[in-house]
Scaffold this active site. Structure first.
Site, PDB file in Angstrom:
ATOM      1  N   ASP A 107       0.837  -1.198   0.000  1.00 41.90           N
ATOM      2  CA  ASP A 107       0.000   0.000   0.000  1.00 41.90           C
ATOM      3  C   ASP A 107       0.873   1.249   0.000  1.00 41.90           C
ATOM      4  O   ASP A 107       2.052   1.191   0.390  1.00 41.90           O
ATOM      5  CB  ASP A 107      -0.918   0.007   1.220  1.00 41.90           C
ATOM      6  N   TYR A 139       7.444  -8.697   8.029  1.00 46.99           N
ATOM      7  CA  TYR A 139       7.165  -7.267   8.086  1.00 46.99           C
ATOM      8  C   TYR A 139       7.557  -6.697   9.440  1.00 46.99           C
ATOM      9  O   TYR A 139       7.495  -7.389  10.468  1.00 46.99           O
ATOM     10  CB  TYR A 139       5.662  -6.993   7.912  1.00 46.99           C
ATOM     11  N   ASP A 164      -5.862   1.632   8.313  1.00 51.45           N
ATOM     12  CA  ASP A 164      -4.526   2.228   8.395  1.00 51.45           C
ATOM     13  C   ASP A 164      -4.633   3.745   8.474  1.00 51.45           C
ATOM     14  O   ASP A 164      -5.743   4.307   8.473  1.00 51.45           O
ATOM     15  CB  ASP A 164      -3.635   1.778   7.231  1.00 51.45           C
ATOM     16  N   ARG A 189      -2.764  -4.647   7.980  1.00 47.45           N
ATOM     17  CA  ARG A 189      -3.758  -3.655   8.418  1.00 47.45           C
ATOM     18  C   ARG A 189      -4.837  -4.313   9.267  1.00 47.45           C
ATOM     19  O   ARG A 189      -5.222  -3.812  10.324  1.00 47.45           O
ATOM     20  CB  ARG A 189      -4.414  -2.987   7.216  1.00 47.45           C
TER      21      ARG A 189
END
Length: 237
Positions: free
Chosen positions: A40, A68, A82, A174
């Site tokens: 994103d 991540y 988010d 998210r």
């Protein structure tokens, strides 16, 4: 010049994965370019691009597990889960103990169901959810099984939790933050995210956005592209 292989990019914040694909196509005249796992605009880090004949292994590379590092903001629920979204609800954030934080994270380990967010590329009757969301529609989404291999709580303050996770493909960080926020009771959303690894490809192998922009020709780009035999070797490592 034909370019076949894999390009690892350290995607900067504020750009979509498609922006990176379009840049390579336009500047270096590469006809076939695809990406292996969306990042994103809010996210940074490892983005894998497949060029030329490497597009044939796009699905294989997309199926790899990911690592991540992220940060969640407690006390706020947004419509996109988010920081790019609109705040839907604000809740007070109690002074949670380490044990309470740990318990919330433990609820989302191993195999569990995750409902894809409306702002996602998952399709509903052939239409990507994000297109329906932009039209103001909210449709029922089927929960999907995802897998979290591990998590690390890297630090926290009164409103934020920093973490690292290793997860399966199709995992929405998210939604992970959103669900942990609901488990805690105060709500949460993702504010920072960096992809560190995808399969055996790591962020430290990636070319920076600044370096990529400074390249002048396809021949210069080729110096940063992993040829298919090397990609195969790395995948088997």
């Amino acid at each position: 010049m034909e370019i076949d292989g894999v390009l690892l990019i350290n995607k900067p914040k504020g750009y979509t994965s498609h922006d990176m694909v379009a840049f390579i196509r336009r500047k270096f005249h590469v006809k076939k370019v695809g990406h292996c796992g969306t990042l994103d605009p809010i996210a940074t880090g490892l983005l894998i691009l497949v060029l030329g004949k490497a597009t044939k292994i796009q699905d294989l590379l997309m199926s790899e597990d990911k690592v991540y590092r992220g940060r969640m903001r407690l006390g706020q629920i947004t419509d996109t889960q988010d920081a790019d979204g609109v705040i839907l609800e604000e809740r007070p954030v109690p002074q949670y103990s380490d044990a309470e934080i740990q318990e919330a994270f433990e609820r989302f380990t191993g195999d569990f169901y995750q409902t894809p967010p409306m702002i996602s590329a998952v399709k509903y009757k052939g239409i990507p959810l994000y297109k329906l969301a932009r039209a103001g529609k909210n449709v029922e989404r089927k929960p999907r099984i995802v897998h979290l291999y591990y998590y690390k709580i890297l630090g926290r303050d009164s409103q934020h939790i920093d973490f690292e996770i290793g997860c399966s493909k199709g995992f929405y960080v998210r939604t992970y933050c959103h669900d942990i926020g609901l488990a805690l009771g105060c709500g949460a959303h993702l504010v920072e995210l960096t992809r560190l690894r995808s399969g055996n490809f790591t962020l430290d192998q990636a070319i920076s956005w600044e370096t990529l922009q400074a390249l002048d020709s396809p021949s210069q780009l080729l110096q940063h592209v992993l040829p298919l035999p090397e990609v195969s070797r790395l995948r088997r490592r």
